[in-house]
Design a protein around this motif. Sequence first.
Motif, PDB file in Angstrom:
ATOM      1  N   GLY A   7       0.859  -1.174   0.000  1.00  0.00           N
ATOM      2  CA  GLY A   7       0.000   0.000   0.000  1.00  0.00           C
ATOM      3  C   GLY A   7       0.895   1.222   0.000  1.00  0.00           C
ATOM      4  O   GLY A   7       2.023   1.163   0.483  1.00  0.00           O
ATOM      5  N   GLY A   8       0.412   2.305  -0.549  1.00  0.00           N
ATOM      6  CA  GLY A   8       1.205   3.522  -0.605  1.00  0.00           C
ATOM      7  C   GLY A   8       1.415   4.126   0.774  1.00  0.00           C
ATOM      8  O   GLY A   8       0.775   3.731   1.759  1.00  0.00           O
ATOM      9  N   VAL A   9       2.313   5.096   0.836  1.00  0.00           N
ATOM     10  CA  VAL A   9       2.585   5.798   2.081  1.00  0.00           C
ATOM     11  C   VAL A   9       1.275   6.336   2.650  1.00  0.00           C
ATOM     12  O   VAL A   9       0.425   6.830   1.921  1.00  0.00           O
ATOM     13  CB  VAL A   9       3.626   6.926   1.857  1.00  0.00           C
ATOM     14  CG1 VAL A   9       3.136   7.959   0.861  1.00  0.00           C
ATOM     15  CG2 VAL A   9       4.024   7.587   3.173  1.00  0.00           C
ATOM     16  N   ALA A  10       1.087   6.162   3.967  1.00  0.00           N
ATOM     17  CA  ALA A  10      -0.082   6.647   4.715  1.00  0.00           C
ATOM     18  C   ALA A  10      -1.385   5.949   4.306  1.00  0.00           C
ATOM     19  O   ALA A  10      -2.464   6.482   4.503  1.00  0.00           O
ATOM     20  CB  ALA A  10      -0.229   8.163   4.601  1.00  0.00           C
ATOM     21  N   VAL A  72      17.074  11.039  -2.433  1.00  0.00           N
ATOM     22  CA  VAL A  72      16.484  10.035  -3.335  1.00  0.00           C
ATOM     23  C   VAL A  72      15.023  10.280  -3.683  1.00  0.00           C
ATOM     24  O   VAL A  72      14.573   9.851  -4.752  1.00  0.00           O
ATOM     25  CB  VAL A  72      16.655   8.598  -2.788  1.00  0.00           C
ATOM     26  CG1 VAL A  72      18.126   8.275  -2.610  1.00  0.00           C
ATOM     27  CG2 VAL A  72      15.879   8.372  -1.512  1.00  0.00           C
ATOM     28  N   PHE A  73      14.267  10.957  -2.834  1.00  0.00           N
ATOM     29  CA  PHE A  73      12.853  11.122  -3.139  1.00  0.00           C
ATOM     30  C   PHE A  73      12.593  12.217  -4.157  1.00  0.00           C
ATOM     31  O   PHE A  73      11.494  12.346  -4.661  1.00  0.00           O
ATOM     32  CB  PHE A  73      12.028  11.317  -1.872  1.00  0.00           C
ATOM     33  CG  PHE A  73      11.877  10.041  -1.101  1.00  0.00           C
ATOM     34  CD1 PHE A  73      11.213   8.963  -1.660  1.00  0.00           C
ATOM     35  CD2 PHE A  73      12.436   9.898   0.152  1.00  0.00           C
ATOM     36  CE1 PHE A  73      11.099   7.762  -0.975  1.00  0.00           C
ATOM     37  CE2 PHE A  73      12.326   8.706   0.846  1.00  0.00           C
ATOM     38  CZ  PHE A  73      11.654   7.638   0.280  1.00  0.00           C
ATOM     39  N   ASN A  74      13.610  12.980  -4.490  1.00  0.00           N
ATOM     40  CA  ASN A  74      13.453  14.007  -5.512  1.00  0.00           C
ATOM     41  C   ASN A  74      14.287  13.721  -6.755  1.00  0.00           C
ATOM     42  O   ASN A  74      14.381  14.557  -7.634  1.00  0.00           O
ATOM     43  CB  ASN A  74      13.824  15.378  -4.927  1.00  0.00           C
ATOM     44  CG  ASN A  74      12.866  15.795  -3.836  1.00  0.00           C
ATOM     45  OD1 ASN A  74      11.654  15.735  -4.013  1.00  0.00           O
ATOM     46  ND2 ASN A  74      13.398  16.189  -2.691  1.00  0.00           N
ATOM     47  N   ILE A 137      -2.707  12.167   1.619  1.00  0.00           N
ATOM     48  CA  ILE A 137      -2.056  13.467   1.841  1.00  0.00           C
ATOM     49  C   ILE A 137      -2.546  14.085   3.148  1.00  0.00           C
ATOM     50  O   ILE A 137      -1.739  14.564   3.962  1.00  0.00           O
ATOM     51  CB  ILE A 137      -2.303  14.413   0.641  1.00  0.00           C
ATOM     52  CG1 ILE A 137      -1.527  13.912  -0.585  1.00  0.00           C
ATOM     53  CG2 ILE A 137      -1.911  15.848   0.986  1.00  0.00           C
ATOM     54  CD1 ILE A 137      -1.886  14.611  -1.887  1.00  0.00           C
ATOM     55  N   GLU A 138      -3.860  14.054   3.374  1.00  0.00           N
ATOM     56  CA  GLU A 138      -4.413  14.597   4.627  1.00  0.00           C
ATOM     57  C   GLU A 138      -3.803  13.906   5.833  1.00  0.00           C
ATOM     58  O   GLU A 138      -3.467  14.555   6.833  1.00  0.00           O
ATOM     59  CB  GLU A 138      -5.940  14.436   4.646  1.00  0.00           C
ATOM     60  CG  GLU A 138      -6.669  15.339   3.677  1.00  0.00           C
ATOM     61  CD  GLU A 138      -8.159  14.996   3.559  1.00  0.00           C
ATOM     62  OE1 GLU A 138      -8.690  14.257   4.433  1.00  0.00           O
ATOM     63  OE2 GLU A 138      -8.783  15.455   2.589  1.00  0.00           O
ATOM     64  N   ARG A 154       6.414  12.338  -2.000  1.00  0.00           N
ATOM     65  CA  ARG A 154       6.518  10.932  -1.598  1.00  0.00           C
ATOM     66  C   ARG A 154       5.554  10.072  -2.406  1.00  0.00           C
ATOM     67  O   ARG A 154       5.920   8.995  -2.879  1.00  0.00           O
ATOM     68  CB  ARG A 154       6.236  10.808  -0.103  1.00  0.00           C
ATOM     69  CG  ARG A 154       6.431   9.409   0.456  1.00  0.00           C
ATOM     70  CD  ARG A 154       7.862   8.907   0.377  1.00  0.00           C
ATOM     71  NE  ARG A 154       8.772   9.719   1.116  1.00  0.00           N
ATOM     72  CZ  ARG A 154       9.212   9.456   2.331  1.00  0.00           C
ATOM     73  NH1 ARG A 154       8.808   8.376   2.950  1.00  0.00           N
ATOM     74  NH2 ARG A 154      10.050  10.263   2.929  1.00  0.00           N
ATOM     75  N   ILE A 155       4.330  10.550  -2.594  1.00  0.00           N
ATOM     76  CA  ILE A 155       3.360   9.802  -3.395  1.00  0.00           C
ATOM     77  C   ILE A 155       3.860   9.657  -4.837  1.00  0.00           C
ATOM     78  O   ILE A 155       3.779   8.581  -5.425  1.00  0.00           O
ATOM     79  CB  ILE A 155       1.967  10.474  -3.347  1.00  0.00           C
ATOM     80  CG1 ILE A 155       1.327  10.216  -1.980  1.00  0.00           C
ATOM     81  CG2 ILE A 155       1.070   9.970  -4.473  1.00  0.00           C
ATOM     82  CD1 ILE A 155       0.021  10.953  -1.746  1.00  0.00           C
ATOM     83  N   ALA A 156       4.411  10.728  -5.389  1.00  0.00           N
ATOM     84  CA  ALA A 156       4.904  10.694  -6.766  1.00  0.00           C
ATOM     85  C   ALA A 156       6.079   9.739  -6.936  1.00  0.00           C
ATOM     86  O   ALA A 156       6.317   9.227  -8.035  1.00  0.00           O
ATOM     87  CB  ALA A 156       5.296  12.105  -7.217  1.00  0.00           C
ATOM     88  N   SER A 157       6.812   9.471  -5.847  1.00  0.00           N
ATOM     89  CA  SER A 157       7.984   8.592  -5.927  1.00  0.00           C
ATOM     90  C   SER A 157       7.607   7.117  -5.886  1.00  0.00           C
ATOM     91  O   SER A 157       8.450   6.257  -6.101  1.00  0.00           O
ATOM     92  CB  SER A 157       8.962   8.903  -4.789  1.00  0.00           C
ATOM     93  OG  SER A 157       8.489   8.402  -3.549  1.00  0.00           O
TER      94      SER A 157
END
Length: 194
Positions: A7-10, A72-74, A137-138, A154-157
Amino acid sequence: MRVGLTGGVASGKSTVAEILRELGATIIDGDVLAREVVEKGTPGLDQVVEAFGRDILTPDGDLDRPRLGAIVFNDAERRQVLESIVHPLVFERYAALEAATGPDDLVVHDIPLLAETGRADGFDAVLVVDVPDEVRIERMLRDRGWTREDAESRIASQATREQRLAIATHVIDNAGTRDELRARVEQVFAELTT
């Protein structure tokens, strides 16, 4: 039975893993293993330092995760370099831990980047904890104190929601209440163990 959990972050993946553990599953946590393979004194940390320089270490010689994360995240290319070091070491640990389980155990591999690694077909089932990006995001803003820019970065990564859903054999919706989440996890656990 070998199960991948992602699952994605958060998204609430850690909460789902904890519920599965309470129900009797053996959990092998990719986040924990990813930290272990780059602890001070490990060959993994030596490889990361060789690739990124000594600036990614704390004064005590530990990995400075926030500093490395900022790199790394950018930068997708730098992230791939890190993943090419860490992923093989993590999967080696996964295999060793799995070999220590019993033949009738439900073994859940908690793998944050399962969709990104292309290894979903190596599992008997894949559980995807799903939450709309805006809810994630929230949660990051509220629970982690991140900025919107950090959360979106972070989501985009990570893999997209659609990419994760494409590998799912079971989707666990976590946009509702904790009780609703627990009921869904119990349902999936029953399906996998009967």
